[in-house]
Design a protein around this motif. Structure first.
Motif, PDB file in Angstrom:
ATOM      1  N   ARG A   1       0.835  -1.214   0.000  1.00  0.00           N
ATOM      2  CA  ARG A   1       0.000   0.000   0.000  1.00  0.00           C
ATOM      3  C   ARG A   1       0.865   1.257   0.000  1.00  0.00           C
ATOM      4  O   ARG A   1       0.599   2.213  -0.719  1.00  0.00           O
ATOM      5  CB  ARG A   1      -0.940   0.013   1.208  1.00  0.00           C
ATOM      6  N   SER A   2       1.911   1.257   0.807  1.00  0.00           N
ATOM      7  CA  SER A   2       2.795   2.417   0.877  1.00  0.00           C
ATOM      8  C   SER A   2       3.497   2.647  -0.458  1.00  0.00           C
ATOM      9  O   SER A   2       3.601   3.794  -0.927  1.00  0.00           O
ATOM     10  CB  SER A   2       3.834   2.196   1.978  1.00  0.00           C
ATOM     11  N   THR A   3       3.963   1.578  -1.077  1.00  0.00           N
ATOM     12  CA  THR A   3       4.620   1.696  -2.377  1.00  0.00           C
ATOM     13  C   THR A   3       3.640   2.199  -3.432  1.00  0.00           C
ATOM     14  O   THR A   3       3.977   3.079  -4.229  1.00  0.00           O
ATOM     15  CB  THR A   3       5.212   0.342  -2.804  1.00  0.00           C
ATOM     16  N   ALA A   4       2.425   1.664  -3.430  1.00  0.00           N
ATOM     17  CA  ALA A   4       1.415   2.101  -4.404  1.00  0.00           C
ATOM     18  C   ALA A   4       1.067   3.574  -4.196  1.00  0.00           C
ATOM     19  O   ALA A   4       0.923   4.333  -5.169  1.00  0.00           O
ATOM     20  CB  ALA A   4       0.169   1.238  -4.283  1.00  0.00           C
ATOM     21  N   ARG A   5       0.941   3.981  -2.927  1.00  0.00           N
ATOM     22  CA  ARG A   5       0.631   5.384  -2.629  1.00  0.00           C
ATOM     23  C   ARG A   5       1.766   6.299  -3.114  1.00  0.00           C
ATOM     24  O   ARG A   5       1.511   7.357  -3.698  1.00  0.00           O
ATOM     25  CB  ARG A   5       0.427   5.546  -1.123  1.00  0.00           C
ATOM     26  N   THR A   6       2.990   5.890  -2.894  1.00  0.00           N
ATOM     27  CA  THR A   6       4.136   6.694  -3.330  1.00  0.00           C
ATOM     28  C   THR A   6       4.176   6.802  -4.847  1.00  0.00           C
ATOM     29  O   THR A   6       4.399   7.888  -5.400  1.00  0.00           O
ATOM     30  CB  THR A   6       5.447   6.070  -2.811  1.00  0.00           C
ATOM     31  N   ILE A   7       3.941   5.697  -5.531  1.00  0.00           N
ATOM     32  CA  ILE A   7       3.943   5.706  -6.998  1.00  0.00           C
ATOM     33  C   ILE A   7       2.830   6.599  -7.525  1.00  0.00           C
ATOM     34  O   ILE A   7       3.024   7.363  -8.469  1.00  0.00           O
ATOM     35  CB  ILE A   7       3.846   4.270  -7.550  1.00  0.00           C
ATOM     36  N   ARG A   8       1.649   6.531  -6.888  1.00  0.00           N
ATOM     37  CA  ARG A   8       0.537   7.392  -7.305  1.00  0.00           C
ATOM     38  C   ARG A   8       0.875   8.865  -7.120  1.00  0.00           C
ATOM     39  O   ARG A   8       0.576   9.695  -7.985  1.00  0.00           O
ATOM     40  CB  ARG A   8      -0.728   7.059  -6.507  1.00  0.00           C
ATOM     41  N   SER A   9       1.492   9.205  -6.000  1.00  0.00           N
ATOM     42  CA  SER A   9       1.822  10.622  -5.764  1.00  0.00           C
ATOM     43  C   SER A   9       2.894  11.094  -6.745  1.00  0.00           C
ATOM     44  O   SER A   9       2.844  12.231  -7.215  1.00  0.00           O
ATOM     45  CB  SER A   9       2.269  10.845  -4.321  1.00  0.00           C
ATOM     46  N   ILE A  10       3.853  10.229  -7.068  1.00  0.00           N
ATOM     47  CA  ILE A  10       4.881  10.597  -8.048  1.00  0.00           C
ATOM     48  C   ILE A  10       4.249  10.803  -9.417  1.00  0.00           C
ATOM     49  O   ILE A  10       4.567  11.776 -10.115  1.00  0.00           O
ATOM     50  CB  ILE A  10       5.992   9.529  -8.099  1.00  0.00           C
ATOM     51  N   LYS A  11       3.339   9.924  -9.806  1.00  0.00           N
ATOM     52  CA  LYS A  11       2.653  10.086 -11.095  1.00  0.00           C
ATOM     53  C   LYS A  11       1.828  11.364 -11.114  1.00  0.00           C
ATOM     54  O   LYS A  11       1.779  12.066 -12.125  1.00  0.00           O
ATOM     55  CB  LYS A  11       1.752   8.887 -11.378  1.00  0.00           C
ATOM     56  N   SER A  12       1.186  11.660  -9.992  1.00  0.00           N
ATOM     57  CA  SER A  12       0.377  12.880  -9.911  1.00  0.00           C
ATOM     58  C   SER A  12       1.241  14.125 -10.044  1.00  0.00           C
ATOM     59  O   SER A  12       0.900  15.048 -10.785  1.00  0.00           O
ATOM     60  CB  SER A  12      -0.373  12.903  -8.587  1.00  0.00           C
ATOM     61  N   MET A  13       2.370  14.149  -9.339  1.00  0.00           N
ATOM     62  CA  MET A  13       3.264  15.302  -9.437  1.00  0.00           C
ATOM     63  C   MET A  13       3.825  15.432 -10.850  1.00  0.00           C
ATOM     64  O   MET A  13       3.918  16.538 -11.378  1.00  0.00           O
ATOM     65  CB  MET A  13       4.405  15.175  -8.434  1.00  0.00           C
ATOM     66  N   ALA A  14       4.179  14.319 -11.458  1.00  0.00           N
ATOM     67  CA  ALA A  14       4.706  14.367 -12.823  1.00  0.00           C
ATOM     68  C   ALA A  14       3.635  14.880 -13.788  1.00  0.00           C
ATOM     69  O   ALA A  14       3.931  15.667 -14.694  1.00  0.00           O
ATOM     70  CB  ALA A  14       5.196  12.997 -13.253  1.00  0.00           C
ATOM     71  N   GLY A  15       2.401  14.452 -13.599  1.00  0.00           N
ATOM     72  CA  GLY A  15       1.310  14.940 -14.438  1.00  0.00           C
ATOM     73  C   GLY A  15       1.079  16.432 -14.256  1.00  0.00           C
ATOM     74  O   GLY A  15       0.831  17.153 -15.233  1.00  0.00           O
ATOM     75  N   ASN A  16       1.172  16.907 -13.000  1.00  0.00           N
ATOM     76  CA  ASN A  16       1.001  18.338 -12.738  1.00  0.00           C
ATOM     77  C   ASN A  16       2.115  19.151 -13.382  1.00  0.00           C
ATOM     78  O   ASN A  16       1.862  20.208 -13.966  1.00  0.00           O
ATOM     79  CB  ASN A  16       0.971  18.611 -11.233  1.00  0.00           C
ATOM     80  N   VAL A  17       3.341  18.663 -13.266  1.00  0.00           N
ATOM     81  CA  VAL A  17       4.465  19.368 -13.876  1.00  0.00           C
ATOM     82  C   VAL A  17       4.302  19.400 -15.392  1.00  0.00           C
ATOM     83  O   VAL A  17       4.517  20.434 -16.034  1.00  0.00           O
ATOM     84  CB  VAL A  17       5.800  18.712 -13.466  1.00  0.00           C
ATOM     85  N   LYS A  18       3.908  18.275 -15.961  1.00  0.00           N
ATOM     86  CA  LYS A  18       3.724  18.195 -17.418  1.00  0.00           C
ATOM     87  C   LYS A  18       2.639  19.158 -17.878  1.00  0.00           C
ATOM     88  O   LYS A  18       2.812  19.883 -18.859  1.00  0.00           O
ATOM     89  CB  LYS A  18       3.381  16.778 -17.836  1.00  0.00           C
ATOM     90  N   SER A  19       1.512  19.184 -17.171  1.00  0.00           N
ATOM     91  CA  SER A  19       0.429  20.085 -17.582  1.00  0.00           C
ATOM     92  C   SER A  19       0.838  21.544 -17.412  1.00  0.00           C
ATOM     93  O   SER A  19       0.497  22.384 -18.250  1.00  0.00           O
ATOM     94  CB  SER A  19      -0.844  19.789 -16.793  1.00  0.00           C
ATOM     95  N   GLU A  20       1.590  21.863 -16.355  1.00  0.00           N
ATOM     96  CA  GLU A  20       2.049  23.236 -16.162  1.00  0.00           C
ATOM     97  C   GLU A  20       3.022  23.650 -17.264  1.00  0.00           C
ATOM     98  O   GLU A  20       2.942  24.762 -17.793  1.00  0.00           O
ATOM     99  CB  GLU A  20       2.719  23.378 -14.792  1.00  0.00           C
ATOM    100  N   LEU A  21       3.935  22.753 -17.619  1.00  0.00           N
ATOM    101  CA  LEU A  21       4.872  23.058 -18.700  1.00  0.00           C
ATOM    102  C   LEU A  21       4.149  23.215 -20.034  1.00  0.00           C
ATOM    103  O   LEU A  21       4.482  24.108 -20.819  1.00  0.00           O
ATOM    104  CB  LEU A  21       5.934  21.966 -18.806  1.00  0.00           C
ATOM    105  N   ASP A  22       3.161  22.363 -20.288  1.00  0.00           N
ATOM    106  CA  ASP A  22       2.383  22.489 -21.522  1.00  0.00           C
ATOM    107  C   ASP A  22       1.662  23.830 -21.570  1.00  0.00           C
ATOM    108  O   ASP A  22       1.618  24.492 -22.616  1.00  0.00           O
ATOM    109  CB  ASP A  22       1.372  21.351 -21.643  1.00  0.00           C
ATOM    110  N   GLU A  23       1.105  24.242 -20.428  1.00  0.00           N
ATOM    111  CA  GLU A  23       0.386  25.512 -20.363  1.00  0.00           C
ATOM    112  C   GLU A  23       1.342  26.685 -20.605  1.00  0.00           C
ATOM    113  O   GLU A  23       1.038  27.605 -21.363  1.00  0.00           O
ATOM    114  CB  GLU A  23      -0.296  25.664 -19.004  1.00  0.00           C
TER     115      GLU A  23
END
Length: 114
Positions: free
Chosen positions: A30-52
């Motif tokens: 669960r901890s590993t899955a939560r960490t992976i989800r948060s990393i994916k979320s941050m990467a998605g936010n960075v990607k969308s901000e850079l695209d914008e």
């Protein structure tokens, strides 16, 4: 992404079961899955901000190109109107421009009471 097959995952699972034990393995998963989800979320936010930001920069560049192209090919009447508008804008901004504040030099020194 990592090119991990079924057998590699099975070996990792068996090693994790042996190292962590059956009590701590679900919490670790669960901890590993939560960490992976948060990393994916941050990467998605960075990607969308850079695209914008890239889109905004591209729009500004296109606007500058359009302005420079249209300002060169103006008819005399339109150019005169643009010049008048610029002059009006400068006259409106003139009262709000910072004026240098100068204090006149004083020859008198402050008097002391004692």
């Amino acid at each position: 992404m990592f090119d991990i097959g079924f057998w590699e995952l099975l070996v990792i699972a068996v090693i994790a079961l042996l190292v962590l034990g059956p009590e701590r393995l679900p919490g670790a998963i669960r901890s590993t899955a939560r960490t992976i989800r948060s990393i994916k979320s941050m990467a998605g936010n960075v990607k969308s901000e850079l695209d914008e930001q890239l889109r905004i920069h591209e729009l500004h560049e296109n606007l500058r190109k359009a302005e420079s192209a249209s300002m060169k090919n103006l008819s005399p009447d339109v150019q005169k109107s643009v010049d008048e508008l610029k002059a009006a804008a400068q006259s409106v901004n003139r009262p709000y421009a910072k004026k240098p504040t100068t204090t006149p030099p004083t020859d008198q020194e402050p008097k002391s009471d004692g």
